[in-house]
Design an enzyme around this catalytic site. Structure first.
Site, PDB file in Angstrom:
ATOM      1  N   GLU A 131       8.955  -4.848  13.020  1.00 43.78           N
ATOM      2  CA  GLU A 131       8.825  -3.706  12.107  1.00 43.78           C
ATOM      3  C   GLU A 131       7.585  -2.921  12.543  1.00 43.78           C
ATOM      4  O   GLU A 131       6.484  -3.472  12.588  1.00 43.78           O
ATOM      5  CB  GLU A 131       8.654  -4.196  10.660  1.00 43.78           C
ATOM      6  CG  GLU A 131       8.565  -3.035   9.681  1.00 43.78           C
ATOM      7  CD  GLU A 131       8.307  -3.465   8.238  1.00 43.78           C
ATOM      8  OE1 GLU A 131       7.576  -4.448   8.004  1.00 43.78           O
ATOM      9  OE2 GLU A 131       8.829  -2.790   7.336  1.00 43.78           O
ATOM     10  N   PHE A 168       0.812  -1.219   0.000  1.00 41.75           N
ATOM     11  CA  PHE A 168       0.000   0.000   0.000  1.00 41.75           C
ATOM     12  C   PHE A 168       0.843   1.267   0.000  1.00 41.75           C
ATOM     13  O   PHE A 168       0.355   2.343  -0.326  1.00 41.75           O
ATOM     14  CB  PHE A 168      -0.927   0.022   1.238  1.00 41.75           C
ATOM     15  CG  PHE A 168      -0.211   0.396   2.508  1.00 41.75           C
ATOM     16  CD1 PHE A 168       0.021   1.735   2.823  1.00 41.75           C
ATOM     17  CD2 PHE A 168       0.268  -0.569   3.390  1.00 41.75           C
ATOM     18  CE1 PHE A 168       0.709   2.088   3.974  1.00 41.75           C
ATOM     19  CE2 PHE A 168       0.958  -0.227   4.545  1.00 41.75           C
ATOM     20  CZ  PHE A 168       1.174   1.115   4.829  1.00 41.75           C
ATOM     21  N   CYS A 182       9.563   1.534   3.272  1.00 46.14           N
ATOM     22  CA  CYS A 182      10.399   0.380   3.602  1.00 46.14           C
ATOM     23  C   CYS A 182      11.841   0.806   3.818  1.00 46.14           C
ATOM     24  O   CYS A 182      12.633   0.052   4.361  1.00 46.14           O
ATOM     25  CB  CYS A 182      10.329  -0.654   2.488  1.00 46.14           C
ATOM     26  SG  CYS A 182      10.922   0.014   0.949  1.00 46.14           S
TER      27      CYS A 182
END
Ligand code: NAD
Length: 503
Positions: free
Chosen positions: A388, A156, A288
């Site tokens: 994460e 996304f 990321c």
């Protein structure tokens, strides 16, 4: 379909050059994260929908692989121009569904465009090699040929850039493509497919299938899908890699990250603090390559933490579509709540909350907002270190020495990006040698490679052998064929049962 969603707000598949009516009535909600309002519903593909897209792509393949390289390049040149002229419209679409600021959305389009520019060079990039007289009157040459139908499954957080990491290169190499965007941000991919067709891409070469795990599973088991590029979280990346390769497909599966920024005692504190704030809280930490851990070596910790703390209240948080805001909301309510839960966990684990994003006035807004958080005295074993987070939370780990810091980074299961901040070239050079991470920044906090290098992490951040986009993508999206050829003089022909040798 829910009553509140108008018919035109149903987001469909794009197959064979037109909107495709789903054979299933499964749908998912699409939110505007800045308002917490549902703005549309997206069709979630059935197996039959996926099969239809793959069949169309398979049929388009035989004609597309015949299209001359110069003509393919011409289409990508035109697509580049169209993306430029529709940049603001595309940025609006991205910001509305994802929440990121317009400036950030324009930034991701610019980085995506680099991959279209790379594809414009396809005639030169696909050149093979030729060895004349490899043996007596024998020539040997290598060709690169496309695979057939390939699929891309996207996350996304970059609704345009990640699709652009995949399909320009794949299609320029002669493949046809089935793109499966994240069901949270389905519209940007549709816009890319329409623009590609306007640029001259024949129908069926690029198809978009909206959907969730169900669509992905079908792509994984479909025998006509030859390769899969995946970008998303590590558990899904790992399972896609395993299932895809088990079924004989070529798979590159890029996963999650925990990116460390190492700050050495000689670093410029202000530059390091600016970088940590920009890379930690940009896109609300949903990149990321975002920095999520600052590793402060020795005496640098106290002044660095103070410099970051002072900067946090200056970040303008609000709807991405409103001018001047620097940080938007999280993508969903669940993600906002999950990120907030790391702050409670940090206290339970004995870390120190320096700034709590839940106290920021922005966190009271209607959308999925959370302020920026800073946590000090974090150690491995703390939940905020081990997982994460994918939100606007920076953790600080203090170490006494460089060796301890590098060991910490190398022990981490992820290896996507990292950065070192120092004024010492020798120290930076040693770090780039020592660190077990795929992308390294030297005084650059978000070292996403330019499009003519490839992008990829190490360890649990990438499953597969080849990185995404750039030179590696030419190998990933083609098969090499080596031809050994002789055009003999019939007078010299004779029987020889020995193994062919060079002579
Ligand atoms: P995600 O793994 O939840 O979803 C990614 C894609 O996989 C989506 O298209 C989704 O529909 C599909 N999917 C989700 N669950 C699935 C399942 N169980 N089986 C099959 N398919 C499934 O990731 P996300 O939340 O959309 O994106 C955020 C994640 O992506 C973060 O972990 C981030 O680090 C990672 N990411 C990595 C990179 C990289 O280059 N390494 C780039 C961007 C994002």
């Amino acid at each position: 379909m829910s009553q509140s969603v108008a018919a035109e707000q149903v987001i469909r598949h794009w197959i064979g050059g037109s909107a495709f009516e789903s054979s299933s009535d499964r749908v998912g909600p699409v939110w505007n994260p800045a308002t917490a309002q549902q703005i549309a519903e997206v069709c979630l593909a059935s197996a039959a929908d996926v099969d239809a897209a793959v069949a169309v792509a398979k049929q388009a393949f035989s004609a597309w692989r015949l299209v001359p390289l110069s003509r393919r390049a011409e289409i990508f040149f035109r697509l580049r121009g169209l993306l430029e002229s529709h940049r603001d419209e595309l940025a609006q679409v991205i910001s509305t569904e994802n929440g990121k600021t317009l400036a950030d959305a324009r930034g991701e389009i610019a980085r995506g465009l680099e991959n279209v520019e790379f594809a414009c060079g396809i005639p030169a990039l696909l050149k093979g090699s030729y060895s004349e007289q490899a043996s007596s009157n024998i020539d040997v040459y290598q060709l690169r040929q496309p695979l057939g139908v390939v699929a891309g499954i996207c996350p996304f957080n970059f609704p345009a850039m990640v699709p652009l990491w995949m399909f320009p290169s794949a299609i320029a190499c002669g493949n046809t493509f089935v793109l499966k965007p994240s069901e949270k941000v389905p519209s940007a991919s549709l816009m890319l497919a329409r623009l590609a067709e306007e640029a001259g891409l024949p129908r069926g070469v690029l198809n978009v299938v909206q959907g969730d795990k169900f669509a992905v599973d079908r792509l994984l088991e479909h025998r006509d899908v030859r390769a899969i590029s995946f970008v998303g979280s590590t558990p899904v990346a790992r399972s896609i890699y395993q299932a895809g390769t088990h079924g004989g497909k070529r798979v590159q599966a890029l996963g999650g990250a925990k990116n460390h920024m190492l700050v050495l005692p000689d670093a410029d504190i202000n530059a390091a603090a600016d970088a940590a704030v920009s890379a930690g809280y940009g896109a609300a930490g949903q990149r990321c390559m975002a920095i999520s851990v600052v590793v402060a070596v020795g005496s640098v910790a106290d002044p660095l933490i103070e410099a970051i703390r002072k900067r946090i209240p200056t970040i303008k948080i609000g709807p991405g579509l409103e001018d001047g805001n620097e940080m938007g909301p999280l993508v969903t309510r669940q993600q906002r709540d999950r990120v907030a839960s790391f702050l409670d966990a940090a206290v339970q684990d004995g870390a120190t909350i320096v700034v709590d994003g839940r106290d920021d006035p922005a966190a009271k807004r209607d959308g999925f907002f959370l302020g920026a958080s800073l946590i000090d005295h974090v150690t491995p074993g703390n939940r905020c270190y081990d997982e994460e987070i994918f939100g606007p939370v920076l953790s600080v780990v203090r170490t006494q020495t460089y060796a301890e810091a590098v060991n910490l980074i190398n022990e981490n299961p992820y290896g996507n990006g990292t950065a070192v901040f120092t004024q010492n070239g020798g120290a930076a050079r040693r770090f780039q040698y020592d660190v077990e991470v795929g992308m390294v920044g030297v005084n650059v906090p978000v070292p996403v490679p330019v499009a003519y290098y490839s992008f990829g992490g190490w360890k649990s951040s990438l499953f597969g052998d080849l990185h995404i986009y750039g030179p590696d993508s030419l190998q990933f999206y083609t098969r090499s064929k080596v031809v050994t050829s002789r055009w003999p003089d019939p007078g010299t022909s004779k029987i020889d049962l020995g193994f062919p040798q060079v002579r």
